[in-house]
Design a protein around this motif. Structure first.
Motif, PDB file in Angstrom:
ATOM      1  N   PRO A 114      -0.126  36.255 -47.997  1.00 10.76           N
ATOM      2  CA  PRO A 114       0.204  34.913 -48.489  1.00 10.76           C
ATOM      3  C   PRO A 114      -0.118  34.769 -49.970  1.00 10.76           C
ATOM      4  O   PRO A 114      -0.861  35.582 -50.532  1.00 10.76           O
ATOM      5  CB  PRO A 114      -0.708  34.011 -47.642  1.00 10.76           C
ATOM      6  N   PRO A 115       0.426  33.752 -50.606  1.00 11.56           N
ATOM      7  CA  PRO A 115       0.040  33.485 -51.993  1.00 11.56           C
ATOM      8  C   PRO A 115      -1.459  33.211 -52.083  1.00 11.56           C
ATOM      9  O   PRO A 115      -2.062  32.641 -51.167  1.00 11.56           O
ATOM     10  CB  PRO A 115       0.862  32.237 -52.359  1.00 11.56           C
ATOM     11  N   SER A 116      -2.062  33.630 -53.167  1.00  8.83           N
ATOM     12  CA  SER A 116      -3.507  33.436 -53.304  1.00  8.83           C
ATOM     13  C   SER A 116      -3.861  32.020 -53.721  1.00  8.83           C
ATOM     14  O   SER A 116      -4.988  31.571 -53.494  1.00  8.83           O
ATOM     15  CB  SER A 116      -4.064  34.431 -54.327  1.00  8.83           C
ATOM     16  N   MET A 117      -2.930  31.300 -54.343  1.00 12.02           N
ATOM     17  CA  MET A 117      -3.193  29.943 -54.817  1.00 12.02           C
ATOM     18  C   MET A 117      -2.166  28.991 -54.221  1.00 12.02           C
ATOM     19  O   MET A 117      -1.033  29.380 -53.938  1.00 12.02           O
ATOM     20  CB  MET A 117      -3.105  29.889 -56.351  1.00 12.02           C
ATOM     21  N   CYS A 118      -2.575  27.736 -54.010  1.00  6.64           N
ATOM     22  CA  CYS A 118      -1.641  26.753 -53.468  1.00  6.64           C
ATOM     23  C   CYS A 118      -2.043  25.357 -53.913  1.00  6.64           C
ATOM     24  O   CYS A 118      -3.206  25.091 -54.235  1.00  6.64           O
ATOM     25  CB  CYS A 118      -1.593  26.836 -51.945  1.00  6.64           C
ATOM     26  N   ASP A 119      -1.044  24.464 -53.922  1.00  3.92           N
ATOM     27  CA  ASP A 119      -1.278  23.046 -54.195  1.00  3.92           C
ATOM     28  C   ASP A 119      -1.005  22.199 -52.971  1.00  3.92           C
ATOM     29  O   ASP A 119      -1.508  21.078 -52.863  1.00  3.92           O
ATOM     30  CB  ASP A 119      -0.384  22.574 -55.351  1.00  3.92           C
ATOM     31  N   GLU A 120      -0.154  22.683 -52.059  1.00  6.43           N
ATOM     32  CA  GLU A 120       0.176  21.950 -50.839  1.00  6.43           C
ATOM     33  C   GLU A 120       0.516  22.960 -49.740  1.00  6.43           C
ATOM     34  O   GLU A 120       0.713  24.150 -50.006  1.00  6.43           O
ATOM     35  CB  GLU A 120       1.356  21.015 -51.077  1.00  6.43           C
ATOM     36  N   ASN A 121       0.589  22.473 -48.515  1.00  8.26           N
ATOM     37  CA  ASN A 121       0.785  23.370 -47.377  1.00  8.26           C
ATOM     38  C   ASN A 121       2.045  24.222 -47.510  1.00  8.26           C
ATOM     39  O   ASN A 121       2.060  25.399 -47.151  1.00  8.26           O
ATOM     40  CB  ASN A 121       0.844  22.564 -46.072  1.00  8.26           C
ATOM     41  N   SER A 122       3.125  23.637 -48.037  1.00  8.68           N
ATOM     42  CA  SER A 122       4.392  24.372 -48.112  1.00  8.68           C
ATOM     43  C   SER A 122       4.288  25.612 -49.000  1.00  8.68           C
ATOM     44  O   SER A 122       5.069  26.552 -48.855  1.00  8.68           O
ATOM     45  CB  SER A 122       5.508  23.453 -48.617  1.00  8.68           C
ATOM     46  N   ASP A 123       3.306  25.637 -49.914  1.00  9.39           N
ATOM     47  CA  ASP A 123       3.127  26.819 -50.758  1.00  9.39           C
ATOM     48  C   ASP A 123       2.689  28.035 -49.946  1.00  9.39           C
ATOM     49  O   ASP A 123       2.844  29.174 -50.398  1.00  9.39           O
ATOM     50  CB  ASP A 123       2.076  26.555 -51.845  1.00  9.39           C
ATOM     51  N   CYS A 124       2.139  27.810 -48.767  1.00 10.36           N
ATOM     52  CA  CYS A 124       1.606  28.896 -47.945  1.00 10.36           C
ATOM     53  C   CYS A 124       2.540  29.275 -46.800  1.00 10.36           C
ATOM     54  O   CYS A 124       2.183  30.109 -45.957  1.00 10.36           O
ATOM     55  CB  CYS A 124       0.256  28.488 -47.356  1.00 10.36           C
ATOM     56  N   LYS A 125       3.703  28.682 -46.738  1.00  8.52           N
ATOM     57  CA  LYS A 125       4.599  28.840 -45.595  1.00  8.52           C
ATOM     58  C   LYS A 125       4.882  30.308 -45.311  1.00  8.52           C
ATOM     59  O   LYS A 125       5.268  31.080 -46.183  1.00  8.52           O
ATOM     60  CB  LYS A 125       5.911  28.107 -45.880  1.00  8.52           C
ATOM     61  N   THR A 126       4.721  30.706 -44.055  1.00  8.91           N
ATOM     62  CA  THR A 126       4.906  32.096 -43.639  1.00  8.91           C
ATOM     63  C   THR A 126       6.315  32.300 -43.092  1.00  8.91           C
ATOM     64  O   THR A 126       6.967  31.347 -42.670  1.00  8.91           O
ATOM     65  CB  THR A 126       3.871  32.470 -42.569  1.00  8.91           C
ATOM     66  N   PRO A 127       6.805  33.538 -43.098  1.00 11.44           N
ATOM     67  CA  PRO A 127       8.171  33.774 -42.616  1.00 11.44           C
ATOM     68  C   PRO A 127       8.263  33.684 -41.096  1.00 11.44           C
ATOM     69  O   PRO A 127       7.292  33.919 -40.374  1.00 11.44           O
ATOM     70  CB  PRO A 127       8.462  35.207 -43.087  1.00 11.44           C
ATOM     71  N   CYS A 128       9.462  33.345 -40.607  1.00 13.89           N
ATOM     72  CA  CYS A 128       9.703  33.298 -39.170  1.00 13.89           C
ATOM     73  C   CYS A 128       9.738  34.714 -38.615  1.00 13.89           C
ATOM     74  O   CYS A 128      10.198  35.651 -39.267  1.00 13.89           O
ATOM     75  CB  CYS A 128      11.032  32.622 -38.858  1.00 13.89           C
ATOM     76  N   GLY A 129       9.264  34.835 -37.381  1.00  9.95           N
ATOM     77  CA  GLY A 129       9.468  36.061 -36.638  1.00  9.95           C
ATOM     78  C   GLY A 129      10.661  35.852 -35.734  1.00  9.95           C
ATOM     79  O   GLY A 129      11.794  35.765 -36.179  1.00  9.95           O
ATOM     80  N   THR A 130      10.431  35.739 -34.457  1.00  4.15           N
ATOM     81  CA  THR A 130      11.532  35.352 -33.560  1.00  4.15           C
ATOM     82  C   THR A 130      11.499  33.835 -33.470  1.00  4.15           C
ATOM     83  O   THR A 130      12.100  33.151 -34.282  1.00  4.15           O
ATOM     84  CB  THR A 130      11.359  36.029 -32.193  1.00  4.15           C
ATOM     85  N   ASP A 135       7.378  27.611 -33.477  1.00  9.36           N
ATOM     86  CA  ASP A 135       7.841  26.749 -34.562  1.00  9.36           C
ATOM     87  C   ASP A 135       9.322  26.474 -34.360  1.00  9.36           C
ATOM     88  O   ASP A 135      10.129  27.407 -34.288  1.00  9.36           O
ATOM     89  CB  ASP A 135       7.603  27.441 -35.907  1.00  9.36           C
ATOM     90  N   LYS A 136       9.691  25.194 -34.259  1.00  6.02           N
ATOM     91  CA  LYS A 136      11.092  24.847 -34.009  1.00  6.02           C
ATOM     92  C   LYS A 136      12.005  25.309 -35.144  1.00  6.02           C
ATOM     93  O   LYS A 136      13.170  25.624 -34.924  1.00  6.02           O
ATOM     94  CB  LYS A 136      11.222  23.342 -33.794  1.00  6.02           C
ATOM     95  N   GLU A 137      11.488  25.321 -36.360  1.00  7.88           N
ATOM     96  CA  GLU A 137      12.291  25.808 -37.482  1.00  7.88           C
ATOM     97  C   GLU A 137      12.651  27.279 -37.313  1.00  7.88           C
ATOM     98  O   GLU A 137      13.641  27.762 -37.863  1.00  7.88           O
ATOM     99  CB  GLU A 137      11.520  25.593 -38.787  1.00  7.88           C
ATOM    100  N   CYS A 138      11.864  28.002 -36.543  1.00  6.43           N
ATOM    101  CA  CYS A 138      12.126  29.421 -36.278  1.00  6.43           C
ATOM    102  C   CYS A 138      12.943  29.621 -35.008  1.00  6.43           C
ATOM    103  O   CYS A 138      13.156  30.757 -34.577  1.00  6.43           O
ATOM    104  CB  CYS A 138      10.817  30.183 -36.162  1.00  6.43           C
TER     105      CYS A 138
END
Length: 737
Positions: A593-609, A633-636
């Motif tokens: 993941p990114p080492s720095m963030c300002d909000e949750n979306s900055d850390c968003k991980t990729p979908c698997g299945t 995750d419904k988005e995935c």
């Protein structure tokens, strides 16, 4: 007629008259004269007798705009003059801006120079045209036996040094299609000046100098053409001309190289040669069996030619991509001289007598993703001056030099190359320079065949650097081993298309990347009793999904990762919590993941299945990403993430789907539940054999390994998954048959 009708009639009449007037104004204008243009589109014939004109030059002097002048004879042997300007004979009328000269059919009309007395030794001489389009089609221009020619077809513009000639053509377009120019005692086709030229499906053969000479700021496109047996260059481009060369063949050119006692005075040494600020693209061509260099950028001036005596005339630039450059009989494949620049990508450079690629003087070369093999000395050499040669992602194999590369003055920059099959393979270059560890040295590329430079993908399981010796079967270690950040922008291949092969995976080493998305051809008309009878050969760690239906095998259209082909993973759940499954390579890779963030979306991980690693931004201090376990995750694509998402039943978070409340099916509809038996096929019973096959495919989310295990779903039919729906169907039919 009442007043209202009269008013309507008057309006209609006015519109008709206005329309007629508008059409007249448009069509009477000199630049848009439809009537005259239609009348001028005519065919005029030329032949010794029985045609509109016996002499070509008479046809030119009486031409109209858009004429087609057909040379309607097997053989024609009178000089053709297409001229405008003061004091010329048979001038082309100034009103003619588009003209076509055409033979009867392809290969059926020969225009021969057979008179030494013709001016300048040209069959066709074109000069003084302004903004004119001139097209030649279906004509063979030939030099007669013993005749001294200058250029068989010559367009006045600039001289050989780039200086403007008297009465040049300017702003014109010259087109050649299905034309052959051969046997000149000098140039074949000589095009110069600030004009545009296109050459298609044409041949330049057995000319003493360049078969095709382009210079003096010409903008040229050459495609689908052949250059063969020309004594010096097949194609020479110089004097600030720009060009596109594609889908053409060069064979047996630069014969002068063969007959020289020494090469010190030989300046015209390329089947294709660029110099004097020429610039262009060389793509999808084949260079083979040429005596000098295949592609030469730059030249040294002839001795005794004035103030530039012996100096380098180069400073040109070219993109050289997707070509086959092979079998230069006495020299190198590509030679870049002086301050020229060459960007060399995805070429096969092989079987050349000398070096594969040479940088000399102050040249700059980028050599990326090429296969350079079986050359007589080294694959790549850098000599003299301050040349800089960047070498990445190349398969440098089986060359006869002891190291594959020679760096005379430490100008090679080498990373992520595969180097194998040289007499003294080791991490050193010829000058003693030590190769960076990112190069793969001493490992067989495992090509598909002895003369096939494609990487072998069969049997690959986990293609992660360094694959090398633990790649099973014939899997090439050059797959997915290229520079992960080729453009050096700090973004690696996972999210940067500039660092990827066309299939979206990390760049392979060499000129021919593996396309993991290409599926093998399925067997045709294959019969079966069970699904297992349909299993095909693994394509790496992937296979086509298959099933046996009505005693015939059916296959999907795209390969998927499968356990039976030894995939390391099929879905993310096959990997440890900190990893995701790479669907192209069928292997687990760490997620960083990114080492720095300002909000949750900055850390968003990729979908698997249907899942992704949970994430949040810890806002304490500067803010850092916290990555957790895999969650639905419904988005995935998850059907549910909690029970309230389900209209019936509960959410099964192991499969991210709603558990079934569907009642067991009635006993009379259990045929589909009979999926297995002692002999590996349906046996007329629904018992532990059927249950074992279903459980072996349990939670198979993409495609079940055995399609028969997918027997039920929310809509009471197969749904592409093996889960509680299928179990309820089978248990409802237990011992009912």
């Amino acid at each position: 007629m009442n007043t209202r009708k009269l008013g309507t009639f008057a309006i209609a009449l006015f519109l008709v008259v206005a329309t007629i007037a508008l059409i007249y104004l448009l069509t009477s204008d000199g630049n848009f004269d439809i009537r005259d243009k239609a009348a001028a589109e005519r065919t005029v014939t030329v032949c010794p007798s029985g045609c509109d004109y016996a002499m070509f030059n008479d046809a030119i002097a009486n031409a109209q705009d858009h004429d087609l002048i057909m040379i309607d004879t097997d053989t024609y042997n009178t000089q053709g003059l297409i001229q405008q300007g003061p004091g010329v004979n048979y001038p082309l009328p100034a009103s003619v801006k588009t003209l076509t000269i055409e033979g009867r059919s392809e290969g059926d009309t020969r225009w021969i120079l057979d008179d030494d007395s013709l001016g300048n030794g040209n069959i066709i001489l074109v000069e003084g045209l302004q903004n004119t389009s001139l097209t030649f089609k279906n004509i063979s221009f030939e030099n007669g036996d013993g005749i001294t020619s200058n250029a068989l077809v010559r367009f006045i513009g600039t001289d050989i040094e780039g200086e403007t000639e008297t009465n040049p053509n300017q702003g014109c377009t010259f087109n050649f299609e299905n034309v052959e120019i051969s046997g000149s005692s000098s140039f074949g086709l000589y095009i110069s000046g600030e004009n545009t030229a296109t050459v298609k499906n044409s041949t330049f053969a057995d000319n003493e100098r360049a078969g095709l000479s382009i210079h003096g700021k010409i903008n040229a496109t050459i495609e689908d053409s052949n250059f063969k047996g020309n004594i010096r260059q097949g194609l020479a481009i110089r004097n600030e001309s720009e060009f596109m060369l594609t889908k053409s063949n060069f064979e047996d050119n630069s014969i002068k190289w063969k007959v020289m006692d020494g090469n010190e005075n030989l300046t015209d040494f390329g089947a294709l040669q660029l110099y004097d600020y020429a610039k262009g693209i060389i793509e999808d061509n084949k260079f083979s069996q040429n005596y000098g260099v295949g592609i030469a950028l730059g030249r040294t001036n002839n001795p005794g030619r004035g103030p530039n005596d012996g100096k380098i005339i180069s400073f040109c630039e070219a993109e050289i991509r997707n070509n086959e450059i092979s079998s230069s009989l006495e020299s190198a494949g590509i030679y870049v001289l002086g301050k020229s620049k060459a960007f060399i990508t995805y070429n096969l450079v092989s079987l050349n007598a000398d070096y594969g690629i040479v940088g000399d003087g102050d040249a700059y070369l980028e050599i990326i993703n090429n296969t350079i093999a079986h050359n007589g000395v080294y694959a790549i050499g850098a000599f003299g001056g301050n040349s800089r040669v960047l070498i990445k992602n190349n398969a440098i194999v089986f060359n006869k030099g002891p190291f594959g590369m020679w760096d005379e003055e430490y100008h090679l920059e080498t990373e992520y190359n595969g180097i194998f099959g040289h007499p003294r393979d080791n991490p050193n270059l010829g000058s003693g320079f030590i190769l960076p560890e990112s190069n793969i040295v001493g490992y067989d590329p495992r090509f598909k065949g002895e003369e096939d430079f494609n990487l072998n993908y069969y049997g690959c399981t986990s293609i992660t650097l360094p694959c090398l010796d633990n790649c099973p079967n014939h899997c090439s270690p050059f797959i997915d081993a290229g520079d992960p950040d080729l453009d050096n922008d700090g973004i690696t291949w996972e999210t940067d298309s500039d660092d990827q092969d066309p299939d979206g995976s990390r760049r392979d080493i060499g000129a021919f990347p593996v396309d993991k998305n290409v599926s093998p051809d399925p067997p045709t008309d294959k019969t079966c009793d069970t699904d297992n009878d349909c299993k095909g050969e693994c394509y790496g760690s992937r296979n086509l999904p298959y099933q046996c239906k009505d005693l015939k095998c059916e296959y999907g259209s795209k390969t998927i990762c499968t356990n039976e082909c030894n995939a390391e993973c099929v879905i993310d759940d096959d990997c440890i919590p900190s990893q995701v499954c790479e669907p192209d390579g069928c292997y687990c890779r760490a997620y960083y993941p990114p080492s720095m963030c300002d909000e949750n979306s900055d850390c968003k991980t990729p979908c698997g299945t249907s899942k992704r690693l949970s994430y949040e931004c810890n806002m304490e201090g500067l803010g850092n990403c916290i990555i957790g376990e895999k969650v639905c995750d419904k988005e995935c694509g998850a059907e549910c993430i909690k029970d309230s998402d389900c209209s019936t039943g509960n959410c099964d978070t192991s499969t991210c789907s709603c558990a079934s409340d569907t009642p067991p099916p009635p006993a009379g509809k259990c045929d589909r539940s009979d999926i297995w038996g002692p002999s590996g096929k349906a046996d007329g019973k629904i018992d532990s054999y059927d249950l074992s096959l279903l459980l072996a495919n349990w939670k198979w989310q993409k495609e079940p390994r055995n399609i028969k295990a997918d027997i039920w779903g929310p809509s009471q039919k197969a749904d592409g998954k093996v889960d509680s729906y299928d179990l309820s169907k089978l248990l409802g039919c237990w011992s009912k048959k």
